[in-house]
Write a protein that holds these residues in place. Structure first.
Motif, PDB file in Angstrom:
ATOM      1  N   GLN A  65       0.880  -1.162   0.000  1.00 14.88           N
ATOM      2  CA  GLN A  65       0.000   0.000   0.000  1.00 14.88           C
ATOM      3  C   GLN A  65       0.922   1.217   0.000  1.00 14.88           C
ATOM      4  OE1 GLN A  65      -3.324  -0.337  -0.282  1.00 14.88           O
ATOM      5  NE2 GLN A  65      -3.493   1.853  -0.544  1.00 14.88           N
ATOM      6  N   VAL A  66       0.828   2.033  -1.039  1.00 18.89           N
ATOM      7  CA  VAL A  66       1.688   3.212  -1.161  1.00 18.89           C
ATOM      8  C   VAL A  66       0.827   4.472  -1.188  1.00 18.89           C
ATOM      9  CG1 VAL A  66       3.493   1.901  -2.366  1.00 18.89           C
ATOM     10  CG2 VAL A  66       1.805   3.183  -3.696  1.00 18.89           C
ATOM     11  N   GLU A  67       1.439   5.581  -0.775  1.00 21.38           N
ATOM     12  CA  GLU A  67       0.712   6.842  -0.681  1.00 21.38           C
ATOM     13  C   GLU A  67       1.586   7.969  -1.196  1.00 21.38           C
ATOM     14  OE1 GLU A  67       0.195   9.465   3.110  1.00 21.38           O
ATOM     15  OE2 GLU A  67      -1.391   7.949   3.149  1.00 21.38           O
ATOM     16  N   ASP A  68       0.952   8.868  -1.949  1.00 23.48           N
ATOM     17  CA  ASP A  68       1.644  10.104  -2.331  1.00 23.48           C
ATOM     18  C   ASP A  68       0.805  11.274  -1.862  1.00 23.48           C
ATOM     19  OD1 ASP A  68      -0.400  10.402  -4.223  1.00 23.48           O
ATOM     20  OD2 ASP A  68       0.874   9.997  -5.949  1.00 23.48           O
ATOM     21  N   THR A  69       1.090  12.464  -2.348  1.00 18.01           N
ATOM     22  CA  THR A  69       0.388  13.660  -1.872  1.00 18.01           C
ATOM     23  C   THR A  69      -1.059  13.724  -2.334  1.00 18.01           C
ATOM     24  OG1 THR A  69       1.211  14.910  -3.775  1.00 18.01           O
ATOM     25  CG2 THR A  69       2.498  15.037  -1.727  1.00 18.01           C
ATOM     26  N   GLU A  70      -1.445  12.882  -3.292  1.00 25.73           N
ATOM     27  CA  GLU A  70      -2.792  12.963  -3.853  1.00 25.73           C
ATOM     28  C   GLU A  70      -3.646  11.717  -3.648  1.00 25.73           C
ATOM     29  OE1 GLU A  70      -2.771  14.409  -7.858  1.00 25.73           O
ATOM     30  OE2 GLU A  70      -1.420  16.042  -7.357  1.00 25.73           O
ATOM     31  N   GLY A  71      -3.101  10.692  -3.009  1.00 27.66           N
ATOM     32  CA  GLY A  71      -3.900   9.492  -2.798  1.00 27.66           C
ATOM     33  C   GLY A  71      -3.046   8.285  -2.481  1.00 27.66           C
ATOM     34  N   SER A  72      -3.679   7.121  -2.620  1.00 33.30           N
ATOM     35  CA  SER A  72      -2.957   5.879  -2.355  1.00 33.30           C
ATOM     36  C   SER A  72      -3.379   4.830  -3.371  1.00 33.30           C
ATOM     37  CB  SER A  72      -3.237   5.391  -0.935  1.00 33.30           C
ATOM     38  OG  SER A  72      -4.603   5.081  -0.778  1.00 33.30           O
ATOM     39  N   MET A  73      -2.594   3.774  -3.461  1.00 29.91           N
ATOM     40  CA  MET A  73      -2.898   2.684  -4.378  1.00 29.91           C
ATOM     41  C   MET A  73      -2.135   1.438  -3.960  1.00 29.91           C
ATOM     42  SD  MET A  73      -0.739   3.739  -7.802  1.00 29.91           S
ATOM     43  CE  MET A  73      -1.147   2.264  -8.685  1.00 29.91           C
ATOM     44  N   GLU A  74      -2.480   0.329  -4.605  1.00 29.81           N
ATOM     45  CA  GLU A  74      -1.813  -0.936  -4.325  1.00 29.81           C
ATOM     46  C   GLU A  74      -0.765  -1.208  -5.396  1.00 29.81           C
ATOM     47  OE1 GLU A  74      -3.364  -5.136  -2.809  1.00 29.81           O
ATOM     48  OE2 GLU A  74      -3.977  -4.738  -4.881  1.00 29.81           O
ATOM     49  N   VAL A  75       0.372  -1.730  -4.944  1.00 31.17           N
ATOM     50  CA  VAL A  75       1.425  -2.175  -5.846  1.00 31.17           C
ATOM     51  C   VAL A  75       1.583  -3.675  -5.635  1.00 31.17           C
ATOM     52  CG1 VAL A  75       3.872  -1.991  -6.446  1.00 31.17           C
ATOM     53  CG2 VAL A  75       2.605   0.062  -5.749  1.00 31.17           C
ATOM     54  N   ILE A  76       1.509  -4.437  -6.720  1.00 29.15           N
ATOM     55  CA  ILE A  76       1.643  -5.890  -6.644  1.00 29.15           C
ATOM     56  C   ILE A  76       3.067  -6.259  -7.051  1.00 29.15           C
ATOM     57  CG2 ILE A  76       0.820  -8.092  -7.555  1.00 29.15           C
ATOM     58  CD1 ILE A  76      -1.897  -6.693  -8.008  1.00 29.15           C
ATOM     59  N   VAL A  77       3.699  -7.079  -6.200  1.00 35.84           N
ATOM     60  CA  VAL A  77       5.082  -7.474  -6.442  1.00 35.84           C
ATOM     61  C   VAL A  77       5.130  -8.996  -6.578  1.00 35.84           C
ATOM     62  CG1 VAL A  77       7.464  -7.250  -5.664  1.00 35.84           C
ATOM     63  CG2 VAL A  77       5.764  -5.548  -4.935  1.00 35.84           C
ATOM     64  N   PHE A  78       5.339  -9.468  -7.804  1.00 38.89           N
ATOM     65  CA  PHE A  78       5.388 -10.902  -8.051  1.00 38.89           C
ATOM     66  C   PHE A  78       6.697 -11.493  -7.508  1.00 38.89           C
ATOM     67  CE2 PHE A  78       2.186  -9.562 -11.215  1.00 38.89           C
ATOM     68  CZ  PHE A  78       1.157 -10.373 -10.771  1.00 38.89           C
ATOM     69  N   PRO A  79       6.745 -12.811  -7.312  1.00 42.38           N
ATOM     70  CA  PRO A  79       7.860 -13.441  -6.593  1.00 42.38           C
ATOM     71  C   PRO A  79       9.275 -13.093  -7.058  1.00 42.38           C
ATOM     72  CG  PRO A  79       6.087 -15.011  -6.807  1.00 42.38           C
ATOM     73  CD  PRO A  79       5.688 -13.808  -7.616  1.00 42.38           C
ATOM     74  N   LYS A  80       9.566 -13.153  -8.343  1.00 40.05           N
ATOM     75  CA  LYS A  80      10.935 -12.859  -8.809  1.00 40.05           C
ATOM     76  C   LYS A  80      11.332 -11.417  -8.516  1.00 40.05           C
ATOM     77  CE  LYS A  80      11.221 -16.390 -12.357  1.00 40.05           C
ATOM     78  NZ  LYS A  80      11.350 -16.702 -13.772  1.00 40.05           N
ATOM     79  N   VAL A  81      10.405 -10.502  -8.704  1.00 38.18           N
ATOM     80  CA  VAL A  81      10.669  -9.094  -8.438  1.00 38.18           C
ATOM     81  C   VAL A  81      10.785  -8.859  -6.926  1.00 38.18           C
ATOM     82  CG1 VAL A  81       9.782  -6.739  -8.734  1.00 38.18           C
ATOM     83  CG2 VAL A  81       9.499  -8.419 -10.568  1.00 38.18           C
ATOM     84  N   TYR A  82       9.929  -9.522  -6.147  1.00 34.77           N
ATOM     85  CA  TYR A  82       9.984  -9.382  -4.699  1.00 34.77           C
ATOM     86  C   TYR A  82      11.332  -9.858  -4.151  1.00 34.77           C
ATOM     87  CZ  TYR A  82       8.805  -9.724   0.236  1.00 34.77           C
ATOM     88  OH  TYR A  82       8.801  -9.587   1.599  1.00 34.77           O
ATOM     89  N   GLU A  83      11.824 -10.972  -4.652  1.00 31.47           N
ATOM     90  CA  GLU A  83      13.118 -11.492  -4.197  1.00 31.47           C
ATOM     91  C   GLU A  83      14.230 -10.484  -4.477  1.00 31.47           C
ATOM     92  OE1 GLU A  83      15.750 -13.694  -2.283  1.00 31.47           O
ATOM     93  OE2 GLU A  83      13.610 -14.152  -2.347  1.00 31.47           O
ATOM     94  N   LYS A  84      14.161  -9.845  -5.624  1.00 32.16           N
ATOM     95  CA  LYS A  84      15.192  -8.890  -6.027  1.00 32.16           C
ATOM     96  C   LYS A  84      15.169  -7.601  -5.196  1.00 32.16           C
ATOM     97  CE  LYS A  84      17.041  -6.736 -10.198  1.00 32.16           C
ATOM     98  NZ  LYS A  84      16.911  -6.625 -11.646  1.00 32.16           N
ATOM     99  N   PHE A  85      13.961  -7.111  -4.844  1.00 31.34           N
ATOM    100  CA  PHE A  85      13.842  -5.799  -4.211  1.00 31.34           C
ATOM    101  C   PHE A  85      13.364  -5.824  -2.762  1.00 31.34           C
ATOM    102  CE2 PHE A  85      13.390  -4.947  -8.797  1.00 31.34           C
ATOM    103  CZ  PHE A  85      14.457  -4.076  -8.948  1.00 31.34           C
ATOM    104  N   ARG A  86      13.195  -6.989  -2.180  1.00 26.39           N
ATOM    105  CA  ARG A  86      12.613  -7.090  -0.836  1.00 26.39           C
ATOM    106  C   ARG A  86      13.366  -6.280   0.205  1.00 26.39           C
ATOM    107  NH1 ARG A  86      12.137 -13.044   0.646  1.00 26.39           N
ATOM    108  NH2 ARG A  86      11.144 -12.179   2.460  1.00 26.39           N
ATOM    109  N   SER A  87      14.681  -6.150   0.085  1.00 23.38           N
ATOM    110  CA  SER A  87      15.455  -5.407   1.086  1.00 23.38           C
ATOM    111  C   SER A  87      15.137  -3.909   1.070  1.00 23.38           C
ATOM    112  CB  SER A  87      16.951  -5.627   0.890  1.00 23.38           C
ATOM    113  OG  SER A  87      17.367  -5.085  -0.346  1.00 23.38           O
ATOM    114  N   LEU A  88      14.606  -3.403  -0.028  1.00 23.99           N
ATOM    115  CA  LEU A  88      14.248  -1.982  -0.122  1.00 23.99           C
ATOM    116  C   LEU A  88      12.839  -1.691   0.398  1.00 23.99           C
ATOM    117  CD1 LEU A  88      15.505  -1.124  -3.719  1.00 23.99           C
ATOM    118  CD2 LEU A  88      16.698  -0.760  -1.555  1.00 23.99           C
ATOM    119  N   LEU A  89      12.028  -2.719   0.520  1.00 23.92           N
ATOM    120  CA  LEU A  89      10.606  -2.537   0.823  1.00 23.92           C
ATOM    121  C   LEU A  89      10.368  -2.417   2.324  1.00 23.92           C
ATOM    122  CD1 LEU A  89       9.151  -5.032  -1.790  1.00 23.92           C
ATOM    123  CD2 LEU A  89       9.485  -2.555  -2.012  1.00 23.92           C
TER     124      LEU A  89
END
Length: 135
Positions: A65-89
């Motif tokens: 769940q992410v938020e900016d100055t104008e609202g929020s939305m969902e970001v879906i992170v599939f397994p290969k991408v999640y493994e690569k970027f999980r340390s940043l999340l």
């Protein structure tokens, strides 16, 4: 509510430089058909919540769940991408999300239209104030 201003205020220059859309701009462009589904977009937002799920293949994926100055939305992170970027999340972090925009119209009056981002890449956002217009 933020007492000292929204945390993204210090990132407006970064947003301009990256031609990042806001959640509201993204929703509007998708809903009126100016931007087709699956268009690659960039969004700078605060990561508010991370929810993980184990898939049938016993790999982890995430729903952000992410938020900016104008609202929020969902970001879906599939397994290969999640493994690569999980340390940043990390919740509370300001990140640059790049992915494919997905718009779904409500199927009945009890639902509302939704916009999701299918994540491709993620990076820590660098602070850069907005550059004032010279004209």
């Amino acid at each position: 509510m933020y007492f000292s201003g929204h945390p993204l205020k210090a990132y407006h220059g970064t947003m301009q430089r990256l031609n990042a859309l806001t959640t509201a701009e993204l929703a509007e462009k998708l809903s009126i058909g100016v931007m087709p589904n699956k268009t690659a977009v960039t969004l700078v937002a605060v990561l508010m919540k991370v929810r993980t799920k184990t898939t049938k293949n016993n790999t982890e994926m995430a729903f952000l769940q992410v938020e900016d100055t104008e609202g929020s939305m969902e970001v879906i992170v599939f397994p290969k991408v999640y493994e690569k970027f999980r340390s940043l999340l990390k919740e509370g972090g300001v990140l640059v999300f790049t992915g494919d925009a997905d718009y779904r119209e409500a199927e009945n009056e009890n639902e509302k239209d939704s916009v999701q981002l299918l994540l491709r890449t993620c990076n820590i956002a660098q602070k850069q104030e907005a550059v004032p217009d010279l004209y």
